[in-house]
Design a protein around this motif. Structure first.
Motif, mmCIF file in Angstrom:
data_model
loop_
_atom_site.group_PDB
_atom_site.id
_atom_site.type_symbol
_atom_site.label_atom_id
_atom_site.label_comp_id
_atom_site.label_asym_id
_atom_site.label_seq_id
_atom_site.Cartn_x
_atom_site.Cartn_y
_atom_site.Cartn_z
ATOM 1 N N LEU A 157 -22.215 2.364 -20.813
ATOM 2 C CA LEU A 157 -20.918 2.260 -20.077
ATOM 3 C C LEU A 157 -20.826 1.135 -19.089
ATOM 4 O O LEU A 157 -19.859 0.334 -19.130
ATOM 5 N N ALA A 158 -21.855 0.947 -18.285
ATOM 6 C CA ALA A 158 -21.702 -0.234 -17.287
ATOM 7 C C ALA A 158 -21.513 -1.566 -18.261
ATOM 8 O O ALA A 158 -20.711 -2.474 -17.700
ATOM 9 N N LEU A 159 -22.250 -1.807 -19.214
ATOM 10 C CA LEU A 159 -22.302 -3.109 -20.053
ATOM 11 C C LEU A 159 -21.123 -3.200 -20.709
ATOM 12 O O LEU A 159 -20.517 -4.252 -20.937
ATOM 13 N N LEU A 160 -20.197 -2.137 -21.132
ATOM 14 C CA LEU A 160 -19.029 -2.397 -21.955
ATOM 15 C C LEU A 160 -18.171 -2.516 -20.447
ATOM 16 O O LEU A 160 -17.135 -3.342 -21.110
ATOM 17 N N GLU A 161 -17.881 -2.040 -19.674
ATOM 18 C CA GLU A 161 -17.021 -2.448 -18.574
ATOM 19 C C GLU A 161 -17.326 -3.870 -18.110
ATOM 20 O O GLU A 161 -16.352 -4.539 -17.709
ATOM 21 N N PHE A 184 -23.046 -2.956 -8.506
ATOM 22 C CA PHE A 184 -23.685 -2.073 -7.521
ATOM 23 C C PHE A 184 -23.815 -0.720 -7.876
ATOM 24 O O PHE A 184 -24.870 0.171 -7.758
ATOM 25 N N THR A 185 -22.686 -0.046 -8.678
ATOM 26 C CA THR A 185 -22.549 1.070 -9.089
ATOM 27 C C THR A 185 -23.561 1.460 -10.039
ATOM 28 O O THR A 185 -24.329 2.533 -10.210
ATOM 29 N N ALA A 186 -23.577 0.437 -11.093
ATOM 30 C CA ALA A 186 -24.990 0.647 -12.001
ATOM 31 C C ALA A 186 -26.284 0.804 -11.276
ATOM 32 O O ALA A 186 -27.124 1.538 -11.922
#
Length: 423
Positions: free
Chosen positions: A36-40, A86-88
């Motif tokens: 999900l982080a990579l998509l965003e 930072f969230t990832a």
């Protein structure tokens, strides 16, 4: 007769380890979060380079647009990218395998902070945070967290809607939009809560089975010690009953023969019989010493059983502080009662306290044997003795001792005392 060796499968073992790793909850959760982080990140970088893309829907860009800015401006996009990275990283750290068994301190504060970051970047990451909450928090707190997620998502939907959401509300009407969005959020975050609780239940089951296996191994070790103890006693009795009696009879017969020969003036024969009598006396003394030695070494060693219990449990980490001179030579009844009490205390730490460390000590204080089991878990604000604690007290009372709870919060400390008896 030697049993045939079991053939090894060197090629299958590494494959099995990789398969086990792939199905671990922490691995799957980390993989989903990173995907999900990579998509965003891809969407944010596309917007940053001016490519045609949907408007970024995080709180940062939403608030920027409300203040009159463009959602495609570089400033909010760069901030969103920084917060996303930072969230990832935070999700990766929080979803470590050891945190599934032992949640980090202040896990709720961690999750709330991560949740705010997720909504600031993109609401899709909040789903992963809900799964983590179901995995790390106690059931009631996890349910409350999921409910908070639904309320927060609905508040943002109506209080700070995107252009698409505002158009949807205008087209459907407020009531229909609220019903549709509410059901959607209930399904989404309910699924996240359920996945987290399912993984937590599997982790708890694994810890429980691990504790049961460690108890089984320690019980088998103590059983072996008891068998050896019984065999030593049996050997000692046989030596005493058979050889001891025969040698005593031989000594008496030689004494009688010596007396008869002395009356017949058989000086030389008497000397030989005297030597035989001396040998018989030495043999009898040796047998008695062997019997005494077997009885003196007849105690049961509890140390190895406790080590097997500690080594067989990964979480919590169990450390031992044993007086080997005492722990290595206990009466069977005492060793059995102490092992059962220690197993019960460790099981409580594994299943209920969510402790990170457990320390077991066994020492002699005067004529008393003192065993302490201490953990750093949550403890209990109000102690209600159940079958486990009641059973410990009964076992100690049968030995003439006592079981006392010295501390119940924070952590738990129970002390077992009984007289030191000679095996």
């Amino acid at each position: 007769m030697l049993a045939p060796a079991t053939p090894s499968l060197p090629a299958a073992a590494p494959a099995r380890r990789w398969l086990d790793r792939l199905v671990e909850p922490s691995f799957a959760l980390r993989g989903a979060a990173m995907a999900l982080a990579l998509l965003e990140l891809r969407a944010a970088l596309s917007a940053l380079t001016g490519q045609a893309t949907d408007p970024y829907n995080g709180l940062v860009t939403q608030l920027w647009a409300r203040m009159g800015g463009d959602a495609m401006d570089r400033g909010p996009l760069l901030l969103s990218i920084g917060l996303l990275l930072f969230t990832a990283w935070s999700l990766w750290k929080l979803a470590q395998p050891q945190h599934i068994d032992q949640p980090p301190p202040h896990a709720l504060a961690w999750l709330l902070g991560l949740d705010l970051l997720a909504f600031a970047v993109t609401p899709s990451l909040a789903f992963v945070v809900t799964v983590l909450a179901g995995l790390l928090l106690r059931p009631v707190w996890a349910l409350g967290f999921a409910t908070l997620q639904v309320g927060l998502a609905l508040a943002l939907y109506f209080g700070l809607p995107t252009e698409a959401q505002a158009a949807e509300q205008a087209a459907r009407g407020w009531l229909a939009a609220a019903l549709t969005e509410g059901l959607t959020m209930l399904a989404l975050y309910g699924l996240g809560f359920g996945l987290g609780r399912l993984a937590a239940a599997q982790a708890e089951k694994r810890r429980w089975l691990q504790a049961m296996l460690a108890e089984k191994r320690s019980n088998e070790q103590l059983h072996d010690e008891q068998l050896r103890y019984g065999e030593r006693l049996e050997i000692a009795r046989e030596l005493h009953d058979l050889m001891g009696h025969h040698l005593t009879a031989l000594n008496l017969q030689l004494q009688l023969g010596q007396a008869l020969l002395q009356r017949d003036q058989g000086a030389q024969a008497g000397a030989q019989i005297e030597k035989a009598r001396e040998v018989a006396e030495r043999l009898l003394a040796d047998v008695r010493r062997a019997v005494s030695s077997q009885r003196a070494q007849g105690g049961i060693g509890l140390s190895q059983a406790l080590r097997l219990l500690a080594d067989g449990i990964e979480t919590p980490v169990i450390t031992l502080g044993l007086d080997e001179a005492v722990a290595g030579n206990l009466p069977p009844r005492t060793a059995h009662a102490l092992l059962r009490c220690v197993q019960e205390a460790v099981t409580n730490s594994v299943r209920h306290a969510r402790a990170r460390h457990v320390h077991i000590s066994l020492q002699a204080e005067g004529r008393e044997l003192v065993v302490c089991v201490e953990d750093d878990g949550a403890g209990q604000s109000r102690l209600q003795p159940g079958n486990g604690l009641t059973g410990m007290r009964e076992r100690m009372q049968e030995l003439g001792g006592q079981a006392r709870v010295l501390r119940q919060r924070p952590g738990f400390l129970i002390e077992l005392r009984c007289p030191i008896e000679t095996p």
